[in-house]
Design a protein around this motif. Structure first.
Motif, PDB file in Angstrom:
ATOM      1  N   LEU A  75       0.850  -1.196   0.000  1.00  0.00           N
ATOM      2  CA  LEU A  75       0.000   0.000   0.000  1.00  0.00           C
ATOM      3  C   LEU A  75       0.882   1.240   0.000  1.00  0.00           C
ATOM      4  O   LEU A  75       1.899   1.283   0.687  1.00  0.00           O
ATOM      5  CB  LEU A  75      -0.877   0.036   1.248  1.00  0.00           C
ATOM      6  CG  LEU A  75      -2.066  -0.930   1.330  1.00  0.00           C
ATOM      7  CD1 LEU A  75      -2.662  -0.899   2.731  1.00  0.00           C
ATOM      8  CD2 LEU A  75      -3.130  -0.568   0.310  1.00  0.00           C
ATOM      9  N   PHE A  91       1.477   4.912   1.258  1.00  0.00           N
ATOM     10  CA  PHE A  91       1.012   5.763   2.347  1.00  0.00           C
ATOM     11  C   PHE A  91       2.165   6.645   2.802  1.00  0.00           C
ATOM     12  O   PHE A  91       3.341   6.400   2.481  1.00  0.00           O
ATOM     13  CB  PHE A  91       0.478   4.930   3.521  1.00  0.00           C
ATOM     14  CG  PHE A  91       1.493   4.034   4.167  1.00  0.00           C
ATOM     15  CD1 PHE A  91       2.185   4.437   5.294  1.00  0.00           C
ATOM     16  CD2 PHE A  91       1.762   2.773   3.655  1.00  0.00           C
ATOM     17  CE1 PHE A  91       3.127   3.613   5.902  1.00  0.00           C
ATOM     18  CE2 PHE A  91       2.692   1.936   4.261  1.00  0.00           C
ATOM     19  CZ  PHE A  91       3.382   2.360   5.376  1.00  0.00           C
ATOM     20  N   SER A 139      -5.595   7.216   2.293  1.00  0.00           N
ATOM     21  CA  SER A 139      -5.527   6.184   1.263  1.00  0.00           C
ATOM     22  C   SER A 139      -6.836   6.165   0.483  1.00  0.00           C
ATOM     23  O   SER A 139      -7.862   5.730   0.989  1.00  0.00           O
ATOM     24  CB  SER A 139      -5.285   4.805   1.890  1.00  0.00           C
ATOM     25  OG  SER A 139      -5.378   3.796   0.905  1.00  0.00           O
TER      26      SER A 139
END
Length: 483
Positions: free
Chosen positions: A225, A227, A327
């Motif tokens: 992810l 971030f 996100s």
């Protein structure tokens, strides 16, 4: 039993018995004929299910019968939800979901042997399960060697969270629940001691904690992810989250660390009781806070309603947009869990639809899926603030002729019965002028009125149950109104 869990019970007879128990739990007493109509089956089937259920119920429970019908009784005042643990192991679909929660894949032959079924039977039940899983873009694949999920690990965890949230206290899915729960509550207590108090949904967050630790221990990891490691909120809570997961023997890093933080962020309540430190962090997202404040001022002007001073709508919307900024991928995906609340109507919001559309487009440009995912939450937050600031949606006139003491008593009862969304005013027939009628949504009266434009609901001197039910139908459109 929650609707999603029912959808995962793949046995028709078992589901019918569960629904029968629910009906008995929801009615003090019901006849076999009434139960048959409610469950769309025959009285003979009802009696057969009653015999079967009596054999399965634990000692504290019983289904009793007398001349007035059937009733579910318990000697220990236990909640009916405790009975569901008896039925979970009887369902192939639920047993399969439990096995796949704790493992990346399950050996097909072992599962068939443990449940005493054939491969064809398993495939038939899996086909039914996959209809429910389709909403989460998931699918269970069965081969001769193994059974496994196809789809994103994030979607899988979202599915399990939605499925198991009502059963977080149930030891069928979460072993040694109280120990794990204590770890999570210690985490929240320690945040308070550090001056990081946040008002949260505790069971919501605990369920996420359980699911994340179970999946990590099963070596089922979240994909990479993107971030911001230096994000203000993430920086505040990252160390405490590391400590929490270590108590479960789990070390979280990179994407798993951020995902655990985002799950915690999702558990934050709106209208929050911020600690000074957390509120300062919220205000540090200056661009979001300023844009949200300007947006709410536009809404106030259009609706001619004071929101910013009387409610926490600016903080609430800022938190929503911060989640998107943290996100966009997770913000979109997490809305998968709330598909059953997307059909609410928002009374009186048409005037601000364009303002809201423009604001969302500015915040999440060229990302229609994300725009769609946050729209319903934004509407909910604005509508909640409107109702908090000025709850009255409809106006009714009470035109009633009777003994004065009875009239004022009945007026008070009806006012309380209608709730704070409706302003009920008592008037005399001679006061029914065109100006007053133009501002009225309906009339309650106990004698005929010659009015064509205004809906009128007639009551007896002592209103009957059917007349009150008619009034209930009237006011339902002002509460939890679905499309």
């Amino acid at each position: 039993m929650d609707a999603m869990m029912k959808n995962c019970i793949t046995e028709k007879d078992l589901l019918r018995q569960i629904l029968l128990l629910e009906q008995l739990a929801n009615h003090q007493q019901a006849t076999s004929k009434e139960l048959a109509l409610l469950l769309h089956t025959t009285e003979r089937t009802i009696f057969s299910d009653i015999v079967s259920l009596r054999q399965q119920l634990p000692e504290a429970w019983n289904i009793v019968a007398d001349s007035n019908g059937l009733a579910l009784s318990t000697t220990d005042r236990l909640p009916v939800s405790q009975l569901w643990e008896l039925f979970f192991p009887k369902s192939i679909g639920i047993s399969l979901l439990k096995a796949l929660l704790f493992s990346n894949d399950v050996a097909t032959q072992s599962f068939l042997t443990e449940n005493g079924i054939s491969l064809e039977t398993l495939r038939r039940h899996t086909l039914k399960l996959n209809q429910t899983l389709a909403d989460f873009s998931l699918r269970i694949r069965v081969t001769a060697a193994s059974i496994f999920f196809e789809g994103s690990e994030i979607n899988l965890r979202l599915f399990y969270h939605r499925l198991l949230l009502p059963y977080t206290h149930n030891n069928y899915f979460f072993h040694a629940y109280s120990i794990h729960e204590n770890h999570y509550y210690d985490f929240l207590t320690n945040l308070d001691k550090q001056g990081l108090h946040v008002d949260v949904e505790q069971i919501f967050g605990t369920c996420w904690f359980f699911i994340n630790t179970i999946r990590i221990k099963a070596n089922c990891r979240i994909d990479s992810l993107s971030f911001d490691l230096h994000d203000t909120f993430f920086a505040l809570f990252q160390d405490s989250l590391l400590t929490l997961y270590k108590k479960e023997g789990v070390y979280i890093e990179t994407s798993e660390h951020f995902f655990s933080f985002y799950c915690f962020l999702e558990s934050w309540n709106y209208n929050n009781l911020w600690s000074p430190t957390v509120h300062k962090a919220l205000l540090s997202y200056e661009a979001i806070y300023q844009q949200t404040t300007a947006f709410i001022h536009q809404i106030e002007k259009s609706l001619q309603t004071e929101l910013s001073q009387q409610t926490q709508v600016i903080d609430n919307l800022s938190l929503l947009l911060i989640k998107v900024q943290e996100s966009t991928k997770l913000s979109e995906k997490f809305q998968l869990e709330y598909q059953d609340i997307q059909y609410l109507k928002y009374s009186g919001m048409m005037d601000v639809d364009q303002i809201i559309d423009q604001f969302i487009s500015q915040q999440v440009a060229n990302q229609p899926n994300v725009q769609q995912s946050i729209t319903k939450t934004l509407y909910l937050l604005i509508q909640q603030a409107r109702l908090q600031s000025n709850a009255i949606i409809a106006k009714g006139l009470f035109v009633f002729q009777g003994e004065p003491a009875w009239k004022i008593y009945l007026f008070q009862e009806l006012t309380d019965y209608l709730g704070q969304r409706i302003s009920l005013e008592t008037v005399e027939p001679a006061q029914l002028n065109s100006e007053r009628l133009a501002q009225t949504d309906f009339i309650l009266s106990n004698f005929p009125l010659e009015l064509s434009d205004c809906p009128t609901y007639y009551l007896s001197m002592v209103p009957t149950k059917n007349e009150l039910n008619q009034v209930t139908e009237l006011i339902q459109t002002y509460y939890l109104n679905y499309r």
